[in-house]
Write a protein that holds these residues in place. Structure first.
Motif, PDB file in Angstrom:
ATOM      1  N   ARG A  37       0.745  -1.332  -0.140  1.00 18.17           N
ATOM      2  CA  ARG A  37      -0.087   0.005   0.060  1.00 18.17           C
ATOM      3  C   ARG A  37       0.782   1.126   0.063  1.00 18.17           C
ATOM      4  NH1 ARG A  37      -5.453  -1.066   1.288  1.00 18.17           N
ATOM      5  NH2 ARG A  37      -5.773  -3.036   1.981  1.00 18.17           N
ATOM      6  N   LYS A  38       1.975   1.309   0.743  1.00 15.52           N
ATOM      7  CA  LYS A  38       2.740   2.391   0.850  1.00 15.52           C
ATOM      8  C   LYS A  38       3.735   2.554  -0.467  1.00 15.52           C
ATOM      9  CE  LYS A  38       4.150   5.679   3.688  1.00 15.52           C
ATOM     10  NZ  LYS A  38       5.049   5.462   5.095  1.00 15.52           N
ATOM     11  N   PHE A  41       1.485   4.332  -3.057  1.00 14.64           N
ATOM     12  CA  PHE A  41       1.394   5.743  -2.765  1.00 14.64           C
ATOM     13  C   PHE A  41       2.820   6.300  -3.419  1.00 14.64           C
ATOM     14  CE2 PHE A  41      -2.302   4.920   0.144  1.00 14.64           C
ATOM     15  CZ  PHE A  41      -3.250   5.877  -0.273  1.00 14.64           C
ATOM     16  N   THR A  42       3.841   5.656  -3.279  1.00 12.82           N
ATOM     17  CA  THR A  42       5.273   6.258  -3.578  1.00 12.82           C
ATOM     18  C   THR A  42       5.002   6.118  -5.029  1.00 12.82           C
ATOM     19  OG1 THR A  42       6.252   5.056  -1.412  1.00 12.82           O
ATOM     20  CG2 THR A  42       7.530   5.760  -3.289  1.00 12.82           C
ATOM     21  N   LEU A  44       2.585   6.588  -6.970  1.00 11.60           N
ATOM     22  CA  LEU A  44       1.775   7.708  -7.263  1.00 11.60           C
ATOM     23  C   LEU A  44       2.351   9.095  -6.997  1.00 11.60           C
ATOM     24  CD1 LEU A  44      -1.816   6.700  -5.720  1.00 11.60           C
ATOM     25  CD2 LEU A  44      -1.353   6.925  -8.036  1.00 11.60           C
ATOM     26  N   GLY A  45       3.509   9.111  -6.038  1.00  8.91           N
ATOM     27  CA  GLY A  45       4.145  10.388  -6.133  1.00  8.91           C
ATOM     28  C   GLY A  45       5.085  10.589  -7.131  1.00  8.91           C
ATOM     29  N   GLY A 114       6.121   6.639   0.583  1.00 14.46           N
ATOM     30  CA  GLY A 114       4.857   7.671   0.771  1.00 14.46           C
ATOM     31  C   GLY A 114       4.944   8.477  -0.561  1.00 14.46           C
ATOM     32  N   LEU A 115       3.946   9.292  -0.469  1.00 17.02           N
ATOM     33  CA  LEU A 115       3.371  10.105  -1.767  1.00 17.02           C
ATOM     34  C   LEU A 115       4.387  11.362  -2.008  1.00 17.02           C
ATOM     35  CD1 LEU A 115       1.185  10.663  -3.691  1.00 17.02           C
ATOM     36  CD2 LEU A 115       0.122  12.320  -2.301  1.00 17.02           C
TER      37      LEU A 115
END
Length: 209
Positions: A37-38, A41-42, A44-45, A114-115
């Motif tokens: 999940r993390k 998001f990474t 996506l960032g 993360g993002l």
């Protein structure tokens, strides 16, 4: 639409993204240390950062502005320092993680990736900066309309980028174990550090030239 040029662009993007670099190393490291999940998001960032770089490339093309090489080298140097900082934290965590066979004995690091961290690594990735500023404009003629070409190129990049990074995340999830995660974290940390050192040396030489 110029099908041949579009296919060439798609293949170029696929090879560029699939080749191990700071973005792949960060996503793989995050997947191993903090879960899928993390890692998503990474990814996506990094996609968000790509859109910013695409917008910068579009501005350069529309205004025919010349990019100051010293400014570009300076921005890349700052990015390399940030990548080195992430590499230091990655290696520190990996070296202090016991090589236990019991996954429950090692807590997952939720602060990895993360993002925002994905965005910062993506926006400072020397490989992507060079591609978008110097190589990206060569594919702008895939359609007769500049605006339509930008939309097509952007969507292709985002789709290929997210697909490739998702495959990396899926692969890490399949081989996940405490021992393998520790090895993956160590390898990705070393890779990030090497990229940062080589990038810093290259950009310092560029600034001094």
């Amino acid at each position: 639409m110029n099908t041949a040029l579009t296919a060439t662009y798609a293949l170029t993007v696929l090879l560029l993204i699939a080749t191990p670099g700071p973005v792949v190393a960060l996503v793989v490291n995050t997947a191993a240390a903090s879960g899928w999940r993390k890692a998503l998001f990474t990814a996506l960032g990094t996609n968000w950062a790509s859109l910013v770089l695409i917008a910068a490339a579009a501005w350069v093309i529309m205004t025919s502005a010349a990019i100051d090489k010293a400014w570009l080298s300076g921005m890349s140097l700052v990015g390399c320092l940030f990548i080195a900082y992430i590499a230091y934290g990655t290696l520190k965590d990996a070296l202090h993680t016991p090589a236990s066979s019991d996954p429950a004995s090692v807590p997952m690091r939720r602060d990895r990736g993360g993002l925002w961290q994905g965005f910062m690594v993506g926006i400072s990735n020397p490989k992507d900066i060079i591609f978008f500023i110097s190589f990206f404009p060569q594919f702008i003629q895939i359609t007769e309309s500049f605006e339509k070409s930008m939309v097509v190129l952007s969507l292709l990049w985002i789709a290929i980028d997210f697909a490739v990074l998702s495959l990396y995340i899926f692969a890490i999830g399949k081989i996940a174990s405490t021992r393998s995660n520790r090895i993956i974290t160590l390898v990705s940390g070393v890779m990030l550090l090497l990229i940062a050192v080589v990038g810093m040396a290259y950009n310092v030489r560029g600034l001094m030239a």
